[in-house]
Write an enzyme that holds these catalytic residues in place. Structure first.
Site, PDB file in Angstrom:
ATOM      1  N   LYS A  23       0.751  -1.207  -0.115  1.00  0.00           N
ATOM      2  CA  LYS A  23      -0.013  -0.035  -0.073  1.00  0.00           C
ATOM      3  C   LYS A  23       0.905   1.241   0.041  1.00  0.00           C
ATOM      4  CE  LYS A  23      -3.836   0.048   2.362  1.00  0.00           C
ATOM      5  NZ  LYS A  23      -4.523  -0.268   3.587  1.00  0.00           N
ATOM      6  N   ARG A  93      -3.254   2.735   8.896  1.00  0.00           N
ATOM      7  CA  ARG A  93      -3.554   1.400   8.270  1.00  0.00           C
ATOM      8  C   ARG A  93      -2.484   0.635   8.011  1.00  0.00           C
ATOM      9  NH1 ARG A  93      -8.212   2.499   4.596  1.00  0.00           N
ATOM     10  NH2 ARG A  93      -8.687   4.861   4.713  1.00  0.00           N
ATOM     11  N   GLY A 102      -8.319  -7.047   5.049  1.00  0.00           N
ATOM     12  CA  GLY A 102      -9.270  -7.461   6.370  1.00  0.00           C
ATOM     13  C   GLY A 102      -8.471  -8.123   7.344  1.00  0.00           C
ATOM     14  N   MET A 104      -5.451  -7.114   9.006  1.00  0.00           N
ATOM     15  CA  MET A 104      -4.949  -6.534  10.120  1.00  0.00           C
ATOM     16  C   MET A 104      -5.769  -5.260  10.239  1.00  0.00           C
ATOM     17  SD  MET A 104      -1.132  -7.197   9.253  1.00  0.00           S
ATOM     18  CE  MET A 104      -1.129  -6.669   7.684  1.00  0.00           C
ATOM     19  N   CYS A 831       9.767 -37.566  -7.016  1.00  0.00           N
ATOM     20  CA  CYS A 831       8.254 -38.142  -6.828  1.00  0.00           C
ATOM     21  C   CYS A 831       7.449 -38.098  -5.446  1.00  0.00           C
ATOM     22  CB  CYS A 831       8.324 -39.655  -7.465  1.00  0.00           C
ATOM     23  SG  CYS A 831       9.116 -40.766  -6.521  1.00  0.00           S
TER      24      CYS A 831
END
Ligand code: PEP
Ligand code: MG
Length: 880
Positions: A23, A93, A102, A104, A831
Site C-alpha cells: 500500500k 492503516r 481485512g 490487520m 516423486c
C-alpha cells in the site's frame, strides 16, 4: 546516519514494496504519477520487525522520525493534529508486502478529542459529520488499539437508534451523534476504568503500535499460512490525511476493479456508498450501489475516476483494485493494488493483456499464482441436475464455482462438519475476518449482507471458494440457527446448493461434476510450456489417472506405486495369501495368481502413455498394511488357503513391527523375498514387450527400487530384475531397452550417492520418506506434532508439504553433485508430494533435476511453477 524508518509518500515509489509494504509503495507511486492522493507517510516494515522482536517498543529514533514526518504532513495539509480550531485527522492503516485484505487493523478519524471535534464541527459547519467521525473513532480506537470489543459499542448504538426511533445511521442528527459519542466514552470508562485518551499524538503512536501487533494476531497467522507469506516480512504502517466520504450527499466512498475480478472481462466492476466511510463498503454493513450509478449521481467525478483508473491500469500493466473517496465533490484515490481475482479471471486477464500489447508472454506467465490453477479443477453443477432444480433465491455472484453441502451458521460448525468429512455451506449475516478458517473449510459461503467487494467476496475469490453474497431476502435467526428464504426454513444440517457464477441458491443437494478447461487456460499453459526446461510427470497408478494426467499436460509417469493395485476386488485376497505364505513354493504359487493382474495393469498404463516414459516402482510398503483386520477377513482367508484362523493369526502377529515405516519395506522385501521382485519385473517387461509389439512402438520401462540406503541393496535387486528381463525377452523374442534406477529417500543414499550412481541409471527423490527420515518425524504421526510446531512458530510451513531447502534440500543437492561425476547422463527426478508444490518445484529447477512428478490434478500447477522458476532463474538458461 541513523536508519530510515519513515518515508513521506513523496519519497518512495512502487519498487519499494519490501520496505514500504504494497500500500505504501503504491501510494508513493501514485503521488509520483500526480494522482489526487491525500498525503501522508509510511513507517517501514523493518520498524515492525524491530518492534515485534524488540519487546514491543518504538525506539526513540523511530518516534523522532515519526514526529518529523508528522510536522511535514501538517505543513502540507496546512492544519495540525489536535488543533482546536482546524484539526488534521489521519488514518492509520496496515500494509504488508502482499495484500492481506481485512486481516490487520485500521484506525480512522484519528486526531479527534472532545475539543478538536468541536473545532471540526465549526470549521466544516457540519456537526453531524464531526460527531459521526468522533463516534467512529472512539469505537475503532477502543476495539483495535485497546481491545474493547466493537460489538459492545454496536449494541449501545443499536439501543440508542431504537430509543430515538431511527433505522439507519444517516438519519441521526449532530446532537444525537454527540450523545452517542458520550455513551461510547462512558462505555470505555466503564470497561477500562480510565477516561478515553484525549492526546492525539499518543493516539497516533498507540495506533501504529497496534497495527504492528496485528501482524501477530491469529487470523493474520492463518492468512499467511494459506498464502505462503513469511512472518519476517512484517507490515508497514501508513499514516494518511483523512478525506471524508461522510460529509453529506455530495460525498461518498467506494471500491472498484478495472476489470471484472470474477470473470476477467474488460469492464469496470465497482461499488460505492453515498455519505459513508470506507469501512462501511468493505465490511458489507450497507449494500452499495454499482459504480455505473456514479455517472448519474456525479458525472464529472465519474469521468475523472474512469480516466485515472485507466491510467493506473496502463501504468501497472495489470488489473487494479482501487479505493476512492469523494469529499464534497472532489475525488481522491486512497489506494491501488493489483486486484485479487479468480483463476479463470487471472488467465483471461493475462491472455488479454498480451493480446492488447500491454505485456509479453513471459510477463503474463509471471502474473498467475500456480496454486490458483487449482480452482480451475473445482467442481461445477451437473447440467442435467441443475436444469431439474429450482432456485429459491438469488444473491450476488461473488465467487464462481458450484457448491453443495449442509448448512452451518458459524465458522466453528463449518470446521467441525468438514473435519467429519462432510460438505458444508457457511451461512452468515456477514462474514468477518475471524471466520476465515470456517470459510476455508466450507464448500461455499452465503451471506445476507455485503456486495461484490465485501470481505466474504474478496476472501472467497482468493481461496477459490464459491460465494454468493448480499442475499437480503434471507431472514436469519442466528440464535436458533435457522434461516428462511422464499417460504422455506432451513436448519443446521439441511442441504443447500450455491451457484457462485449466477448467484442462485437452491434448497437441495445438487450433484457436481469436474469442470471443463477454458481456451485461455490452454493458451496460457502453452506459453508456460515454451518457457520451462523442467519436465513434468505424474504419479499415477491406474490407466484412468494416467489419462487424466495427460489431459493436464503430464509428459510421463514418474511413479507408479504397484502396491495400490492390490486393494481392488479379490486381488487383496490373493495378495494376503502371498504375504502369509510359509514357504517359497507357497509364495510362488500365490504370486503366480497375482501376476496376470499386474501385467494387465501395466499394459493399461503403457497403452495410455504410449512412448512417454513410465517409471514403475517395485513393491514398497510394510506388509502389515495388507493384513486382514476383522474376523471375517481372517475366516475368508482361512477358507481360501485351507489354514485355520488361528494359524493365520499367529503368522500375522509374527509379521507385526513396532516401527513399520522404518521396518520391513521397500527393497528389504525384495531381499527377503526375491520372488516378489521377480514376479513384478516379469510383469513389467512382458507388458512392455506386448504393448510395444501391438502398438508398433518402443516402450522403455523404468524400473525403480525403493528405500535403498546402500548400493549393494540396489545391486542385489537389480540383478534379479536384469536376469528376469533377459529371460522374458528371450522367451518373447524381442529385445527392449529398459532402465533400472532407485529412489533416494533414505539419507544414507544421498550421502553415498556416488556409490549408488554406479548402479542406478536414474534417481528419483522420494521426498516424503526423505523428509520423514531427515527430520526423524514419522509421516503417520507428523500432523499433530507439526500443528503444535507451526503454532509455536518453530516451523513456519509444513515440511511435508513444502520442501525444506536447508536440510532435505541440502541432501538432494549433495546427491546430485555426487552422482553426476560418476554417471553424467543420470536422469534425475522427484516423486514425493513436493513435486506439485510451487516452491519445491523451483528448488528442483535450481538444483538441476530433469523432471518433477506429482498427482494428476497438480500437473498444471507444476508446469506453471517450472516456467516461473525458469523466468526467475538468474543463471543462464539451461536446457536439460
Ligand atoms: C516418497 O517417499 O517420497 C515416495 C514417493 O514414496 P511413498 O510416498 O510411496 O513412500
Ligand atoms: Mg517412499
Amino acid at each position: 546516519m541513523s536508519k530510515k524508518y519513515v518515508y513521506m509518500f513523496s519519497e518512495g515509489n512502487a519498487s519499494m514494496k519490501n520496505t514500504l509494504g504494497g500500500k505504501g509503495a503504491n501510494l508513493a507511486e501514485m503521488t509520483l504519477l500526480g494522482l489526487p492522493i491525500p498525503q501522508g507517510f509510511t513507517i517501514t516494515t523493518e520498524a515492525c520487525t524491530e518492534y515485534n522482536q524488540g519487546g514491543k517498543k518504538l525506539t526513540d529514533d523511530m518516534i523522532a522520525q515519526i514526529d518529523a514526518a508528522l510536522a511535514n504532513l501538517e505543513e502540507i495539509a496546512g492544519k495540525k493534529l489536535g488543533d482546536p480550531e482546524n484539526p488534521l485527522l489521519v488514518s492509520v492503516r496496515s500494509g504488508a508486502r502482499a495484500s492481506m485484505p481485512g486481516m490487520m487493523d485500521t484506525v480512522l478519524n484519528l486526531g479527534l478529542n472532545d475539543i478538536s471535534v468541536e473545532g471540526l464541527a465549526k470549521k466544516t459547519g457540519n456537526a453531524r459529520f464531526a460527531y459521526d467521525s468522533y463516534r467512529r473513532f472512539i469505537m475503532m480506537f477502543s476495539d483495535v488499539v485497546i481491545g474493547v470489543s466493537k460489538s459492545k459499542f454496536e449494541r449501545k448504538f443499536d439501543e440508542y437508534k431504537e430509543k430515538v426511533g431511527v433505522e439507519v445511521d444517516t438519519e441521526l442528527s449532530g446532537e444525537q451523534l454527540k450523545e452517542v459519542s458520550e455513551i461510547f466514552k462512558a462505555l470505555y470508562k466503564e470497561d477500562q476504568g480510565v477516561d478515553f485518551p484525549q492526546e492525539p499524538k499518543q493516539q497516533m503512536l498507540e495506533s501504529a503500535m497496534a497495527v504492528f501487533r496485528s501482524w501477530d494476531n491469529p487470523r493474520a497467522f492463518v492468512y499467511r499460512r494459506m498464502n505462503d507469506i513469511p512472518y519476517e516480512w512484517g507490515t508497514a504502517v501508513n499514516i494518511q490525511m483523512m478525506v471524508f466520504g461522510n460529509m453529506g450527499d455530495n460525498s461518498g466512498t467506494g471500491v472498484a476493479f478495472t476489470r471484472n475480478a470474477a470473470t476477467g472481462d474488460k469492464a469496470m466492476l465497482g461499488e460505492y456508498l453515498i455519505n459513508a466511510q470506507g469501512e462501511d463498503v468493505v465490511a458489507g454493513v450497507r449494500t452499495p450501489l454499482p459504480i455505473a450509478r456514479l455517472a448519474e449521481d456525479m458525472p464529472a467525478v465519474y469521468d475523472e475516476f474512469m480516466m485515472l483508473s485507466n491510467k493506473l491500469e496502463n501504468h501497472y500493466k495489470d488489473m487494479q483494485d482501487m479505493e476512492f473517496t469523494v469529499e464534497e465533490g472532489t475525488l481522491y484515490f486512497l489506494q491501488t493494488r493489483n486486484g485479487k481475482r479468480t483463476a479463470p479471471a487471472a488467465l483471461k486477464i493475462a491472455v488479454d493483456l498480451v493480446e492488447e500489447g500491454m505485456i509479453t508472454k513471459e510477463e503474463a506467465v509471471m502474473k498467475v499464482d500456480p496454486r490458483q490453477l487449482d480452482q480451475l479443477l473445482h467442481p461445477a453443477f451437473d447440467q442435467a441436475a441443475l436444469d431439474a432444480a429450482e432456485s429459491i433465491g438469488k444473491g450476488l455472484p461473488a465467487s464462481p464455482g458450484a457448491a453443495a453441502g449442509k448448512v452451518c451458521f458459524t465458522a466453528e460448525d463449518a470446521k467441525a462438519v468438514a473435519e467429519a468429512g462432510e460438505r458444508c455451506i457457511l451461512v452468515r449475516l456477514e462474514t468477518s475476518p475471524e471466520d476465515i478458517e470456517g470459510m476455508a473449510a466450507a464448500q461455499g459461503i452465503l451471506t445476507v449482507r455485503g456486495g461484490m467487494t465485501s470481505h466474504a467476496a474478496v476472501v472467497a475469490r482468493g481461496m477459490g471458494t464459491c460465494c454468493v453474497s448480499g442475499c437480503e431476502e434471507i431472514k436469519m435467526n442466528e440464535e436458533e440457527k435457522t434461516f428462511t428464504l422464499a417460504g422455506h426454513t432451513f436448519a443446521e444440517g439441511d442441504y443447500i446448493s450455491l451457484d457462485g457464477s449466477t448467484g442462485k441458491i437452491y434448497g437441495e443437494d445438487i450433484h457436481t461434476v469436474d469442470p471443463e478447461i477454458s481456451g485461455d487456460f490452454g493458451t496460457f499453459m502453452a506459453w508456460a510450456d515454451e518457457i520451462r526446461s523442467l519436465k513434468v510427470r505424474t504419479n499415477a497408478d491406474t490407466p484412468h489417472d494416467a489419462r487424466v494426467a495427460i489431459d493436464f499436460g503430464a509428459e510421463g509417469i514418474g511413479l507408479t506405486r504397484t502396491e495400490h493395485m492390490f486393494f481392488e476386488g479379490d486381488r487383496i485376497m490373493k495378495f494376503r495369501k502371498m504375504i502369509l505364505a510359509e514357504t517359497v513354493e507357497e509364495r510362488e504359487v500365490a504370486l503366480a495368481g497375482i501376476e496376470p493382474f499386474q501385467k494387465q495393469d501395466f499394459k493399461g498404463i503403457y497403452e495410455a502413455m504410449l512412448e512417454r516414459p513410465v517409471t514403475i516402482r517395485l513393491l514398497d510398503p510394510p506388509l502389515h498394511e495388507f493384513m486382514p483386520h476383522t474376523d471375517e477377513e481372517f475366516e475368508a482367508l482361512a477358507a481360501e488357503t485351507g489354514k485355520t484362523v488361528e494359524e493365520l493369526k499367529v503368522k500375522a502377529t509374527s509379521l507385526h513391527e513396532l516401527n513399520p515405516m522404518m521396518g520391513h519395506r521397500g527393497c528389504r522385501l525384495a531381499v527377503s523375498y526375491p520372488e516378489i521382485a521377480k514376479m513384478q519385473a516379469k510383469a513389467i517387461i512382458e507388458a512392455a514387450v506386448e504393448v510395444s509389439i501391438e502398438k508398433g512402438i518402443e516402450i522403455v520401462p523404468e524400473i525403480m527400487v525403493p528405500l535403498v540406503g546402500e548400493v549393494k541393496e540396489l545391486r542385489f535387486v537389480k540383478n534379479i530384475v536384469v536376469e528376469t528381463a533377459k529371460e522374458v525377452m528371450a522367451a518373447k523374442g524381442k529385445e527392449l531397452k529398459f532402465l533400472v534406477g532407485t529412489m533416494i529417500e533414505i539419507p544414507r543414499a544421498a550421502l553415498t550417492a556416488d556409490q549408488v550412481a554406479t548402479e542406478a541409471e536414474f534417481f528419483s527423490f522420494g521426498t516424503n520418506d526423505l523428509t520423514q527420515m531427515t527430520f526423524g518425524l514419522s509421516r503417520d504421526d507428523a500432523g499433530r506434532i507439526l500443528s503444535d510446531y507451526i503454532d509455536a512458530n518453530i516451523y513456519e510451513v509444513d515440511p511435508t508439504a513444502r520442501l525444506d531447502r536447508t536440510g532435505v534440500g541440502a541432501l538432494m543437492q549433495m546427491a546430485v553433485e555426487k552422482a553426476l561425476p560418476v554417471r553424467s547422463d543420470i536422469h534425475l527426478g522427484i516423486c514425493g508430494e513436493h513435486g506439485g508444490d510451487p516452491s519445491s518445484v523451483e528448488f528442483c529447477h535450481i538444483i538441476g533435476l530433469d523432471y518433477v512428478s506429482c498427482s494428476p490434478y497438480r500437473v498444471p500447477i507444476a508446469r506453471l511453477a517450472a516456467a516461473q522458476a525458469q523466468l526467475t532463474d538468474p543463471r543462464e538458461t539451461r536446457k536439460h
